[in-house]
Structure formats: structure tokens, C-alpha cells
Write a protein that holds these residues in place. Structure first.
Motif, PDB file in Angstrom:
ATOM      1  N   TYR A 123      30.662  28.548 -21.566  1.00 33.76           N
ATOM      2  CA  TYR A 123      31.295  27.923 -20.402  1.00 33.76           C
ATOM      3  C   TYR A 123      32.354  26.914 -20.817  1.00 33.76           C
ATOM      4  CZ  TYR A 123      27.310  29.610 -17.588  1.00 33.76           C
ATOM      5  OH  TYR A 123      26.370  30.384 -16.962  1.00 33.76           O
ATOM      6  N   GLU A 124      33.418  26.824 -20.006  1.00 32.76           N
ATOM      7  CA  GLU A 124      34.318  25.689 -20.126  1.00 32.76           C
ATOM      8  C   GLU A 124      33.576  24.456 -19.597  1.00 32.76           C
ATOM      9  OE1 GLU A 124      38.367  26.467 -18.725  1.00 32.76           O
ATOM     10  OE2 GLU A 124      37.984  28.610 -18.853  1.00 32.76           O
ATOM     11  N   ASP A 125      34.010  23.282 -19.998  1.00 30.79           N
ATOM     12  CA  ASP A 125      33.240  22.081 -19.648  1.00 30.79           C
ATOM     13  C   ASP A 125      33.161  21.842 -18.141  1.00 30.79           C
ATOM     14  OD1 ASP A 125      32.563  21.515 -22.269  1.00 30.79           O
ATOM     15  OD2 ASP A 125      34.324  20.267 -22.617  1.00 30.79           O
ATOM     16  N   TRP A 126      34.257  22.145 -17.426  1.00 34.88           N
ATOM     17  CA  TRP A 126      34.209  21.934 -15.972  1.00 34.88           C
ATOM     18  C   TRP A 126      33.187  22.860 -15.331  1.00 34.88           C
ATOM     19  CZ3 TRP A 126      35.265  26.049 -12.850  1.00 34.88           C
ATOM     20  CH2 TRP A 126      36.044  27.093 -13.377  1.00 34.88           C
ATOM     21  N   GLU A 127      32.959  24.013 -15.929  1.00 31.74           N
ATOM     22  CA  GLU A 127      31.960  24.932 -15.371  1.00 31.74           C
ATOM     23  C   GLU A 127      30.549  24.369 -15.529  1.00 31.74           C
ATOM     24  OE1 GLU A 127      33.288  29.413 -15.790  1.00 31.74           O
ATOM     25  OE2 GLU A 127      33.575  28.403 -17.710  1.00 31.74           O
ATOM     26  N   VAL A 128      30.316  23.684 -16.662  1.00 29.12           N
ATOM     27  CA  VAL A 128      28.997  23.086 -16.889  1.00 29.12           C
ATOM     28  C   VAL A 128      28.756  21.976 -15.856  1.00 29.12           C
ATOM     29  CG1 VAL A 128      27.586  21.806 -18.543  1.00 29.12           C
ATOM     30  CG2 VAL A 128      29.065  23.676 -19.336  1.00 29.12           C
ATOM     31  N   THR A 129      29.782  21.164 -15.645  1.00 27.59           N
ATOM     32  CA  THR A 129      29.661  20.092 -14.636  1.00 27.59           C
ATOM     33  C   THR A 129      29.378  20.691 -13.263  1.00 27.59           C
ATOM     34  OG1 THR A 129      31.223  18.778 -15.923  1.00 27.59           O
ATOM     35  CG2 THR A 129      30.822  18.080 -13.664  1.00 27.59           C
ATOM     36  N   GLN A 130      30.027  21.799 -12.967  1.00 21.97           N
ATOM     37  CA  GLN A 130      29.801  22.455 -11.664  1.00 21.97           C
ATOM     38  C   GLN A 130      28.366  22.991 -11.557  1.00 21.97           C
ATOM     39  OE1 GLN A 130      32.682  24.762  -9.119  1.00 21.97           O
ATOM     40  NE2 GLN A 130      31.823  26.469 -10.271  1.00 21.97           N
ATOM     41  N   LEU A 131      27.848  23.528 -12.646  1.00 22.53           N
ATOM     42  CA  LEU A 131      26.457  24.019 -12.632  1.00 22.53           C
ATOM     43  C   LEU A 131      25.496  22.880 -12.306  1.00 22.53           C
ATOM     44  CD1 LEU A 131      26.390  26.298 -15.828  1.00 22.53           C
ATOM     45  CD2 LEU A 131      26.190  27.066 -13.447  1.00 22.53           C
ATOM     46  N   LEU A 132      25.750  21.718 -12.967  1.00 26.03           N
ATOM     47  CA  LEU A 132      24.874  20.568 -12.740  1.00 26.03           C
ATOM     48  C   LEU A 132      25.016  20.079 -11.296  1.00 26.03           C
ATOM     49  CD1 LEU A 132      22.885  18.524 -13.918  1.00 26.03           C
ATOM     50  CD2 LEU A 132      24.832  17.223 -14.806  1.00 26.03           C
ATOM     51  N   ALA A 133      26.252  20.019 -10.822  1.00 30.04           N
ATOM     52  CA  ALA A 133      26.494  19.546  -9.446  1.00 30.04           C
ATOM     53  C   ALA A 133      25.774  20.437  -8.437  1.00 30.04           C
ATOM     54  CB  ALA A 133      27.990  19.527  -9.167  1.00 30.04           C
ATOM     55  N   ASN A 134      25.903  21.719  -8.613  1.00 32.35           N
ATOM     56  CA  ASN A 134      25.284  22.637  -7.644  1.00 32.35           C
ATOM     57  C   ASN A 134      23.760  22.587  -7.724  1.00 32.35           C
ATOM     58  OD1 ASN A 134      27.715  23.355  -6.572  1.00 32.35           O
ATOM     59  ND2 ASN A 134      27.944  25.212  -7.810  1.00 32.35           N
ATOM     60  N   ALA A 135      23.239  22.278  -8.895  1.00 37.10           N
ATOM     61  CA  ALA A 135      21.780  22.195  -9.035  1.00 37.10           C
ATOM     62  C   ALA A 135      21.205  20.964  -8.339  1.00 37.10           C
ATOM     63  CB  ALA A 135      21.406  22.180 -10.522  1.00 37.10           C
ATOM     64  N   ILE A 136      22.056  19.953  -8.106  1.00 35.51           N
ATOM     65  CA  ILE A 136      21.531  18.791  -7.366  1.00 35.51           C
ATOM     66  C   ILE A 136      21.983  18.819  -5.908  1.00 35.51           C
ATOM     67  CG2 ILE A 136      21.316  17.307  -9.404  1.00 35.51           C
ATOM     68  CD1 ILE A 136      23.909  15.884  -8.387  1.00 35.51           C
ATOM     69  N   GLY A 137      22.491  19.963  -5.467  1.00 34.14           N
ATOM     70  CA  GLY A 137      22.742  20.125  -4.040  1.00 34.14           C
ATOM     71  C   GLY A 137      24.194  20.167  -3.612  1.00 34.14           C
ATOM     72  N   CYS A 138      25.128  20.093  -4.570  1.00 33.01           N
ATOM     73  CA  CYS A 138      26.536  20.240  -4.172  1.00 33.01           C
ATOM     74  C   CYS A 138      26.815  21.722  -3.937  1.00 33.01           C
ATOM     75  CB  CYS A 138      27.464  19.704  -5.263  1.00 33.01           C
ATOM     76  SG  CYS A 138      27.187  17.969  -5.652  1.00 33.01           S
TER      77      CYS A 138
ATOM     78  N   THR B  62      37.637  15.785 -16.122  1.00 37.13           N
ATOM     79  CA  THR B  62      37.376  14.371 -15.871  1.00 37.13           C
ATOM     80  C   THR B  62      37.250  14.107 -14.372  1.00 37.13           C
ATOM     81  OG1 THR B  62      38.640  13.882 -17.839  1.00 37.13           O
ATOM     82  CG2 THR B  62      38.288  12.082 -16.323  1.00 37.13           C
ATOM     83  N   PHE B  63      38.163  14.695 -13.626  1.00 37.88           N
ATOM     84  CA  PHE B  63      38.109  14.558 -12.167  1.00 37.88           C
ATOM     85  C   PHE B  63      36.761  15.026 -11.634  1.00 37.88           C
ATOM     86  CE2 PHE B  63      38.652  16.263  -7.896  1.00 37.88           C
ATOM     87  CZ  PHE B  63      39.379  15.268  -7.245  1.00 37.88           C
ATOM     88  N   LEU B  64      36.303  16.132 -12.196  1.00 32.99           N
ATOM     89  CA  LEU B  64      35.058  16.723 -11.689  1.00 32.99           C
ATOM     90  C   LEU B  64      33.833  15.873 -12.050  1.00 32.99           C
ATOM     91  CD1 LEU B  64      35.332  19.212 -10.026  1.00 32.99           C
ATOM     92  CD2 LEU B  64      34.463  20.574 -11.919  1.00 32.99           C
ATOM     93  N   VAL B  65      33.863  15.247 -13.234  1.00 33.76           N
ATOM     94  CA  VAL B  65      32.723  14.403 -13.607  1.00 33.76           C
ATOM     95  C   VAL B  65      32.644  13.192 -12.674  1.00 33.76           C
ATOM     96  CG1 VAL B  65      31.740  12.912 -15.397  1.00 33.76           C
ATOM     97  CG2 VAL B  65      32.629  15.162 -16.009  1.00 33.76           C
ATOM     98  N   GLN B  66      33.791  12.538 -12.421  1.00 32.81           N
ATOM     99  CA  GLN B  66      33.727  11.380 -11.507  1.00 32.81           C
ATOM    100  C   GLN B  66      33.346  11.833 -10.099  1.00 32.81           C
ATOM    101  OE1 GLN B  66      36.119  10.073  -8.965  1.00 32.81           O
ATOM    102  NE2 GLN B  66      37.065  12.108  -8.927  1.00 32.81           N
ATOM    103  N   LYS B  67      33.747  13.031  -9.726  1.00 29.22           N
ATOM    104  CA  LYS B  67      33.344  13.548  -8.403  1.00 29.22           C
ATOM    105  C   LYS B  67      31.832  13.778  -8.374  1.00 29.22           C
ATOM    106  CE  LYS B  67      34.153  17.348  -5.141  1.00 29.22           C
ATOM    107  NZ  LYS B  67      34.944  18.542  -4.813  1.00 29.22           N
ATOM    108  N   LEU B  68      31.306  14.293  -9.481  1.00 29.67           N
ATOM    109  CA  LEU B  68      29.850  14.515  -9.551  1.00 29.67           C
ATOM    110  C   LEU B  68      29.092  13.191  -9.397  1.00 29.67           C
ATOM    111  CD1 LEU B  68      27.268  16.195 -10.339  1.00 29.67           C
ATOM    112  CD2 LEU B  68      27.781  15.584 -12.704  1.00 29.67           C
TER     113      LEU B  68
END
Lengths: 91, 954
Positions: free
Chosen positions: B715-730, B350-356
Motif C-alpha cells: 500500500y501507499e501510505d495514504w492508503e494505510v491511513t485510509q484503512l485505519l480511518a475506515n476501521a474506526i468508522g470513517c 499529511t493532509f489525510l493524517v491530520q484529517k484522521l
């Protein structure tokens, strides 16, 4: 956004603050909208006809539209400072 | 840990300030006074043979296996029923005892099938263990006499069997049902040799009985008589991992008992701080969705929602999503983007989604399901107490003298805590229920509420103010407490307000429909009955005056002095497993983690420096406003993790219009849920069994979630969020959820002392966990309110705009049922469906008769928002003029009928009050037919690129 819905939201807030007295209710309504509404919602109701709102809501919107940044009027709008732990508004 | 049964001390733990010291087999041990000799022996490392004793229920003394010798005492008393005494000298293993025990065991085994090698409980059977323990080698009586070996098994329950041929009638199951669950569904029928365990009447089986399938009897059974079907199918487990349930906000901890990567069973953990070894039908048994055939494990994309889904690689799905997000941001700005965090996912996810959303997308348009459940709790308790957290731990209920349950149905929605309440009621506590329906806490076996206030939906504030009126005007206010802990001037203003005659129960009776004398008696009981505790649920919050009702509840707790100690307090019962955590993690659009407003420059700088971004200083959109803005064209894309807003949110027509208007809807979930009908990207999610992290329960208790199998989607869900974040430049580089938890602790003062090592050590951690409270804080506001003085707030009753009239003369209220969970995406894909395969409409006999409706007939349920059809259940659980249904099934979709009215302060929807009409119907509504077509179209998955053949997802 549907202006009627925004008017209804503003009026609802004002009605529920009415019990604390007119002037306080105006301030509390302004504070509430300032803290919780997205900029596009604010912009739309600022541009709206004040007479379409209840008296308290109309005055609150007028204050905000003129750039007021009211101090917190309830503890629900007194948020934690950067290093504070007390407050939470967990839903 | 490897597999071993949890240690069983034989009798429950005793709490006493006095201790006694005794000697058992030469070992000296000191135990609390009242502890049984059996438990004292177990605590000192001994193991007295036993069959009818288990530490979840009181001792019974029937099996005669636990006999001991006590110096100076006659005979051989049962150690389970004999309290330890000062100076007592006990022997547990002597030739005399061995002979007696062997004789007893011989009798048991003479009427027990000798099929140990092929029995499903082989090596996991207490009878087998105790036969070995007492050294039984042969049975002198033979097996030819009368016996029960030909009795047929009852397999009616979807999750466990009852095989009377293996039953030793120890009654542990009966006592577990009575004492732990409090349902009283089981009994010992007959006498002597004819004694049999029975569920209900002679004609009943387990399924048709009152049994609620909590599993307490199965856990208590020392043989294979009551056993999980999964054990019979898979075999006994080989290892166990302690983890946290992913259903309601009680936060039960379980041992996930595994065989390889296969889950064999979930067994409630006796050391669980929230559940103390108890469970409900959902957490205990309804985990089959994790491997259900409907589960989607491959990412899918499509340009238009009218297209079939295309299965693609993770890389392609993530890039497709990132391209859309980037393009929309470039054209419409960051504020056209947003997301919804999941209260079913971990704190870290949840923390990671709001951070994204905030740091990656660049907007604050993030919200969570608390918007539609307990957001008024946040507003109301913050205003009055300075913080909105529930004030107690669950154990506090055992010190409560008077319960006031408002708009909650714990035995259905929070069943393990519901059982705790029932236990306390059986000990003599009193109950006041404020609810339009006659819920089970009003009257069920061995409990009966002192008062039931069956109010008209929408009049909570009026009822609570009238209770306050009685307390103030009859001089029952706790003035010493108020002077010390609250603002006295504000109290006086409030007291004058509630004392006004227009707030008297007599005056308000016309509105609330609660007889005034019942309100007065309830008020007197709550104010004078000892420790008073208020528990409430969504029947309080999901109203146009939800926030006002919460403040009225807080006023009531303060005016009676019921704050700051065990047994009292104000307790919001949270719906989802991690709704508390999702809020703590900054899921609301106006604030960052730790409840700090986004407009605060210092607050933003803390996160900006840590995250290396500039944050938008303005609050974002709430969920309903996101949908409004989408229809309006200013909100274009959304990332939704683990939430099905099309089914769960009110006014389905409006939700679908909002989703349909967006250019990019990314759904990250286990199943193609209803929202996914409008999605362009589907990212497969992982279950709670496939990930690591933490959940925070309704008591603010931070508990571990453990990975017991690899994610089926990769993937665990936080890993999916991280993949999306990194794909938009994080540039995120987390490799384990614990690193996210460290970031949370670094940036969030309430979590300052929390880390993965402490969470997984089993240490109880209830936030705030920091320097001042290094061990956490089980009870809030002990010596004073967290912030300043308690604040009494005047709560004027403002009737809802939703009014009955000639077109819509009835009031609909909605809720949950025991066997299903929220939108049912999980529980509908389990055996739980056998209890509730469709939503039904409860209607009073008078209203049904007036409409020509009989029990089971189809009816059309219509409001100004929409209409659906469903079967009716004629019952006097609801008052005349009120109808009730659940929202677990998408083909009924109760939210087609609910409106867009909402709480004045938080926009929490007014689910609990909708003016409706009910008429006979002979077929589905137009909406239902159209939606069935849409679903069939939206769930098509293309077999392979280039092929035209399509197949449905389900």
C-alpha cells in the motif's frame, strides 16, 4: 502535567513580550496562551497559584481564567479567515 | 517516457535581452546574444558532433570535434566557443568537416579499448555515438603504440568507478566539479600524452580525496570512465520517470531511470526548477535503503512492548489498532488521542493524517516535525511580514550581492543550493557567516567569506540587534523603503530601541564574543553592498529565543530595504523534503489547512460540512506537550507516520517516558525505528519511489512524486491511513492521491488552482496558486507585504536558562553532516555510511588538551539531562568552549544529552545550546548499555505463531 513546566512556559512568553510594555505584554501573553495551549494545560495553570508566576504571566492567566477572549495582539495570532490566503505560519 | 538521454545543447543557456538571427544549414534561427553556434544549432534541431562540450559547464574548445564552416570566416572554428552573430551563415556538415572530425575521432579511438559490446556503457556512450556520427570505420594507427589501456580502475567510491583506461581527458568531469559543484576536487594531472584525470594528490583515490560524491562528474562523463556501479551491476536503463527527491527541502527533481521495476540510477533532471540538473550524494546515490534487508513489509502487533512482534495480516493489524483507539476514546475521551504527520511524506498523506486525527479520532492533537525545526519561522515571519513563507525562489541567489548566512550550513545540509551560493560567490558576491563553527562557506577553495561572526551559542538576538544598531546609528537605514512599505511609527520605536548604547557591538561583545569591529564591518557591508539576502537554518530557530531571532532577521531585511525583488529576501532553509507542505496541510494542533485557526467558526464549518463531522474548537497538544500529558496519564494513544521522535526529539529520557506511558503507540514507517521500540503496532510504510503525490519545497514549489515501482508493503501510505480511518468508522473512498489533492484545493485557498494534471505537466507552481496568481508566486511581497505594512518588532535579548558553570563548562551545539540525513534511518542503510559511520564530537584543541583527549579517543559527554559516549575529533572549526556533534546514529543518541528547554513562542527545542562536560571515557554510558538491551528486546519478531524461537529484526 508538570506544573513547573507550565509555569516556565508562561513566564517565558511573558518575558519575551515585556519589551512592548506591561499592559500590552499582559494582553499579548493572554492572547498567546489562549491561541496555542491545549484545554488541559489551560485548566491546570488557571487552577495554579498566581504568585508562582511572574507579574505579567500571572495577570494574563488571571484574565483568561476569568473568561477573557483577547483580540489578536500580534500578527502571529491573526489567522487567515476562511477564504483568506495571506497568512502562513509554516514551520 | 521511454528511455532517452536528456537533450544536451552543448553549452549553457544564455540570458540576454538582445537577440541575433543566423542561418545554420539553411535553417534560420534567432537566439539570445552570446549563445554559442553549437547551442543555436541544437536549438534549431541540429546535432553538431561534440565530446568536450556539455550544457552544464562552460565551453572549453578542446576536443576539436565540433568544428564548423562559417561564411567569410577563416578556417573551421569550434562551434562551442564561437558566439552566434547577426547574419552569420553556418554549415555544420560538409565533406571537409567530416574528414577533419573523422581524423580527430580516429586519434581518440586509437587509445580506447574496443570492448563496446561488453562495456557497461554500451548504447549509452557519447564516444560511441560520436564515432558513429562522424562515420569512423577504421583506425589507421593501430593499437600497438603507447596507450592507457592497462590503467587500473579506482573503485574506492561506493557508488561509482573511475576507469582511466576509458578516459579521453575531455575534462568535463573537472569542469563539472569546479563549475557546478564548486568543490575543485579534480584536476588534469600531467601534460600531453601523460594527461590524466586525478582526484587530489598522487596518493589519493576518489574516496580519500576532497570529492563530495555529488555525481556531477559522473553525469558529465561522455564515456564509461566515470560510471555508476549500479549500471555496471544492473545494466543500462530502459525508461525514465521524473520525480522529486525525498531528502532535504531543496526539492531536487530527478529522472528515476528504471529497468523493469528496478531502479538503476537517479539522474538529476536538467529542467528541475530547484536544482537545474545538479544533485548531492544523498539524492543522487543514497536510495539503497528502499530495498534494504531491514525494511519491514508486513504489519506487526503486540500487546506489550516487552513482547516480541507478531507478523499479522493488514486486516488484523488495522482492526487491532482500531479496537485500541476506539476503546481508549470511549474510556478517556477523544483528547487522549493524537498523531504526528510526516514531513517526509506527501502533501496528500499529511493532509489525510491530520484529517484522521481531527475528523476520525475527534481531537486536534496533531503536530509535525516542524515543531522541532522551523516553527519559530512561522511565528517570527508571520508577526513581521504577515506570512512566514520563504520570500524567494532559489534562482534569486544569482542576483544577490551580499549573502548573510545565519545558523545554516548549506554545503552540508542543503548541498545543491550550497553549490549555487558558491557559484555566485565565485562571480563576486560577498558572504557574511554568523555561526559558532567555521563552516565551509567561511573558507573553501575559491571562496572566502568577507566576515565570519563566530558567536557564542545562544546569542543570536544580541548579534542581530547589534548589527541593527550599527545600521541605524550610522545612518544606513533604507528610509524610503521603510516609509513606503512599513509602519513608520513602529520603525521609529524599534530604531530607538536598537540605537540604545546597550545594543552596540562594543557593549554586547562580552556576551556574544564577536569582536565589535567585525560586527560593524559586517553591518556596513550588508546595508550598503547591494542586494542583500538572508539565509538561515536551525541554528536560528532551535533556541529559547528562536522566534525572536527570526523577527530580528526580518527587521534587518526591512531596515535595509531587502524585500520584494530578486536577489534579496529572508529565506528559511527547510530541513526535510516536505516540511513546508506538512505545515501547509494543517499539521499544527491549533490550525486547519491553510493556516486557519481551529477556533474560527466559519473555518470549522467549511471543514465540518465537507467532512461530515463536528470538530473540536480548542487547540490540541504540541509534541512535547503530548509527551508531558502521556506521563501525566491524560494522553493515551498516538499514530506516528514517518517520524522517529525517540531519536530526533530532545531529552530522550523524557520522550521514552512519554511513549512508555501510552497504551497504544502506532508507528507507520519503513523500518523498526527507535520510536518503534515503544510501539504496539507497526504499519509498514512505502518509499517515495512507491507512491504518487506532491512535495512542496522550501521555495513553496509544488512538485510531483511518481510511483516507479509497486509498494513493497502493498500500500501507499495514504492508503494505510485510509484503512485505519475506515476501521474506526470513517467512510473514505479515495482511489488515487489526486483525489486528495482535489480536496486540498477545494478547502485551501493557497492551493485553489492546483491539481494533479498541472503538477505533472511540469508547470512551475509556487503557492499561492489562485485567481490572483494563476502561475504561482516565485517572489513574495513584490509590491507590498501580503498583509498590511511590514512590522518592526522589538526583540529584547533574553539569555537562555541553559548556562555553563563548574559542572558543565562547555556549550554543545548539534547539527547535520553532508552524507547523513536527520536520524539516519535512510542514509545509514546506504553506502553513505562510509563517510560517517559514527557521530563524533568536535572539540577545540585547547579544550581537548585540558581534558587529556586526543583525536579519536572516546569521551563521555554529559549534561544535566543525560550522558553518552563518543569519539572526539580535535579541530579548530569550533571555538574554545564550544563542542559540536551530529545526531545521526542511535547508538550515540546525542539527544540523551539535550534538554527540554524550548523556544518561548513555539516550544521548538533548544537543541543548539546545552551546557555539557566532556571527560575521557573507556566504555559506553549506562544509558547506552541499557538502550542496547532494550533495542535487542524490542525488535524481536516471532517466527510463526506458536513457536518460541525468535529472531532479531536486523
Amino acid at each position: 502535567m508538570d506544573i513547573n513546566k507550565l509555569r516556565r512556559m508562561a513566564d517565558q512568553i511573558a518575558t519575551n513580550f515585556a519589551a512592548i510594555g506591561h499592559d500590552n505584554a499582559v494582553l499579548a501573553t493572554a492572547d498567546h496562551i489562549n491561541k496555542f495551549w491545549d484545554p488541559r494545560m489551560k485548566a491546570q495553570i488557571f487552577a495554579d497559584d498566581r504568585s508562582a508566576l511572574s507579574a505579567i504571566a500571572g495577570l494574563a492567566i488571571e484574565k483568561l481564567a476569568r473568561g477573557a477572549d483577547p483580540a489578536p495582539q500580534t500578527r502571529a495570532t491573526q489567522f487567515n479567515k476562511v477564504d483568506e490566503v495571506g497568512h502562513s505560519d509554516a514551520g | 517516457m521511454g528511455f532517452e538521454r536528456q537533450k544536451d545543447f552543448g553549452t549553457p543557456e544564455v540570458k540576454s535581452d538582445e537577440t541575433v538571427t543566423l542561418t545554420i544549414d539553411g535553417r534560420e534561427i534567432t537566439v539570445p546574444a552570446g549563445t554559442s553556434v553549437m547551442r543555436a544549432a541544437a536549438e534549431s534541431g541540429g546535432d553538431i558532433p561534440k565530446l568536450c562540450a556539455t550544457d552544464n559547464v562552460k565551453s572549453f574548445g578542446s576536443c576539436r570535434l565540433c568544428l564548423v564552416e562559417i561564411e567569410g570566416a577563416r578556417g573551421t572554428p569550434a562551434s562551442c566557443t564561437t558566439p552566434a552573430a547577426q547574419g552569420m551563415v553556418v554549415k555544420t556538415q560538409t565533406p571537409r568537416l567530416q574528414k577533419l572530425r573523422k581524423g580527430v575521432m580516429e586519434l581518440y579511438i586509437s587509445d580506447h579499448p574496443l570492448d563496446c559490446l561488453t562495456c557497461s556503457a554500451n548504447n549509452d556512450c557519447e564516444l560511441q555515438d560520436q564515432a558513429a556520427n562522424v562515420g569512423l570505420r577504421d583506425v589507421r594507427y593501430g593499437y600497438e603504440g603507447a596507450n592507457h589501456l592497462s590503467k587500473k580502475a579506482d573503485t574506492s567510491n561506493p557508488y561509482f568507478t573511475f576507469d582511466p583506461s576509458k578516459c579521453i581527458v575531455c575534462s568535463r568531469c573537472v569542469r563539472a566539479c569546479d563549475e557546478v559543484q564548486g568543490t575543485f576536487a579534480l584536476t588534469v594531472d600531467g601534460r600531453g600524452f601523460a594527461s590524466m584525470i586525478s582526484a587530489g594528490q598522487t596518493t589519493d583515490d576518489f574516496l580519500s580525496s576532497e570529492c563530495v560524491s555529488c555525481g556531477a562528474c559522473v553525469q558529465a562523463c561522455p564515456t564509461a570512465t566515470l560510471q555508476e556501479k549500479s549500471v555496471k551491476e544492473i545494466g543500462t536503463p530502459e525508461r525514465a520517470v521524473v520525480t522529486t527527491c525525498a531528502y532535504c527541502g531543496v526539492g531536487c527533481t530527478f529522472r528515476a531511470e528504471m529497468r523493469g521495476e528496478q531502479l538503476v540510477r537517479m539522474v538529476p533532471w536538467k529542467d528541475g526548477k530547484a536544482n537545474h540538473g545538479h544533485s548531492c550524494v544523498k539524492g543522487r546515490f543514497a536510495w539503497g535503503y528502499a530495498n534494504h534487508k531491514d525494511r519491514i513489509t508486513k504489519p506487526m502487533i503486540r500487546e506489550n512492548i516487552s513482547d516480541p512482534w507478531q507478523e499479522v495480516s493488514w486486516e488484523e493489524a488495522i482492526q487491532f489498532s482500531a479496537d485500541k483507539i476506539t476503546a481508549i476514546k470511549a474510556e478517556h475521551g477523544a483528547r487522549a488521542l493524537g498523531g504526528i504527520t510526516s514531513s517526509r511524506c506527501t502533501n496528500e498523506e499529511t493532509f489525510l493524517v491530520q484529517k484522521l486525527i481531527r475528523a476520525g479520532f475527534g481531537a486536534n492533537n496533531v503536530d509535525t516535525c516542524a515543531r522541532v525545526c522551523h516553527s519559530p519561522t512561522g511565528y517570527g515571519l508571520s508577526t513581521t511580514f504577515g506570512t512566514s513563507a520563504g520570500t524567494q525562489d532559489f534562482d534569486s541567489a544569482m542576483d544577490t550581492d551580499v549573502f548573510l548566512v545565519i545558523g545554516a550550513n548549506p554545503t552540508d545540509a542543503h548541498p545543491v543550493f550550497g553549490s549555487r551560493i558558491k557559484k555566485r560567490l565565485r562571480q563576486g558576491a560577498k558572504m557574511i557567516v554568523v555561526d559558532p563553527r567555521r563552516i565551509d562557506l567561511v573558507k573553501s577553495p575559491h571562496i572566502e567569506a568577507a566576515h565570519h561572526l563566530p558567536l557564542q551559542p545562544g546569542t543570536n538576538v544580541a548579534v542581530l540587534t547589534s548589527i541593527a544598531h550599527v545600521i541605524v546609528t550610522e545612518g544606513l537605514a533604507a528610509e524610503d523603503f521603510i516609509r513606503e512599505r512599513c509602519d513608520w511609527d513602529e520603525y521609529q520605536d524599534w530604531a530607538r530601541f536598537v540605537a540604545d548604547e546597550k545594543h552596540s557591538p562594543e557593549f554586547l561583545e562580552a556576551v556574544t564574543k564577536v569582536p565589535a569591529h567585525i560586527v560593524r564591518e559586517a553591518a556596513r557591508l550588508f546595508a550598503t553592498g547591494g542586494n542583500g539576502a538572508i539565509y538561515y537554518g536551525l541554528g536560528v530557530t532551535e533556541h529559547s529565543q528562536g522566534s525572536s531571532t527570526v523577527m530580528a532577521i526580518a527587521n534587518l531585511a526591512m531596515v535595509t530595504g531587502n524585500i520584494g525583488r530578486s536577489g534579496v529576501g529572508v529565506n528559511p532553509l527547510r530541513g526535510q523534503n516536505n516540511v513546508q507542505g506538512a505545515c501547509d496541510m494543517g499539521s499544527f494542533p491549533h490550525e486547519l489547512p491553510g493556516y486557519r485557526h481551529i477556533a474560527g467558526q466559519e473555518v470549522r464549518e467549511l471543514f465540518e460540512n465537507d467532512w461530515g463531522v463536528i470538530l473540536d474548537p480548542e487547540p490540541g497538544l504540541r509534541i512535547p506537550n503530548m509527551l508531558d500529558a502521556a506521563v501525566d496519564g491524560s494522553f493515551k494513544a498516538i499514530y506516528i507516520q514517518g517520524e522517529d521522535i525517540l531519536q530526533s526529539d530532545p531529552d530522550t529520557h523524557h520522550v521514552s517516558a512519554g511513549l512508555a506511558a501510552m497504551d497504544c503507540v502506532i508507528v507507520h514507517d519503513l523500518f523498526l525505528n527507535e520510536t518503534a521500540n515503544y510501539a504496539h503496532v507497526f504499519l509498514p510504510g512505502s518509499t517515495f519511489l512507491e507512491k504518487e503525490g506532491t512535495f512542496t519545497n522550501a521555495e513553496r514549489r509544488i512538485q510531483p512524486v511518481r510511483k516507479v515501482m509497486e509498494p513493497a508493503n502493498g500500500y501507499e501510505d495514504w492508503e494505510v491511513t485510509q484503512l485505519l480511518a475506515n476501521a474506526i468508522g470513517c467512510d473514505w473512498t479515495y482511489t488515487h492521491a489526486s483525489q486528495i489533492l482535489d480536496e486540498i484545493a477545494r478547502l485551501t485557498p493557497t492551493f485553489a488552482g492546483v491539481n494533479w494534471a498541472r503538477v505533472t505537466s511540469g508547470e512551475p507552481l509556487q503557492w499561492p496558486v489562485n485567481d490572483k496568481a494563476p502561475q504561482g508566486s516565485p517572489i513574495m511581497h513584490v509590491d507590498g507585504f501580503v498583509r498590511g505594512k511590514g512590522k518592526f518588532v522589538v526583540t529584547e535579548y533574553v539569555p537562555t536558562d541553559e548556562k555553563t558553570g563548574p559542572r558543565f563548562p562547555l556549550l554543545l551545539t548539534t547539527g547535520r553532516i553532508l552524507s547523513q540525513y536527520n536520524v539516519g534511518a535512510q542514509t545509514r542503510r546506504t553506502g553513505n555510511n562510509i563517510w560517517h559511520s559514527e557521530d563524533v564530537l568536535e572539540i577545540h584543541p585547547t579544550d581537548a588538551e585540558n581534558r587529556g583527549l586526543a583525536d579519536g579517543s572516546f569521551a563521555r559527554l554529559a549534561s544535566r539531562a543525560g550522558e553518552t559516549t563518543l569519539r572526539v575529533q580535535v579541530t579548530d572549526r569550533v571555538a574554545p568552549g564550544v563542542v559540536y556533534t551530529t545526531f545521526h546514529h542511535p547508538d550515540t543518541q546525542a539527544n540523551v544529552v539535550t534538554t527540554d528547554n524550548s523556544d518561548w513562542a513555539t516550544n521548538c527545542p533548544e537543541y543548539k545550546v546545552t551546557a555539557v562536560q566532556v571527560t575521557p571515557s573507556n566504555g559506553p554510558s549506562e544509558w547506552q548499555e541499557e538502550y542496547a538491551d532494550l533495542t535487542a528486546m524490542a525488535r524481536r519478531i516471532a517466527n510463526e505463531p506458536g513457536r518460541e524461537e525468535l529472531e532479531p529484526a536486523e
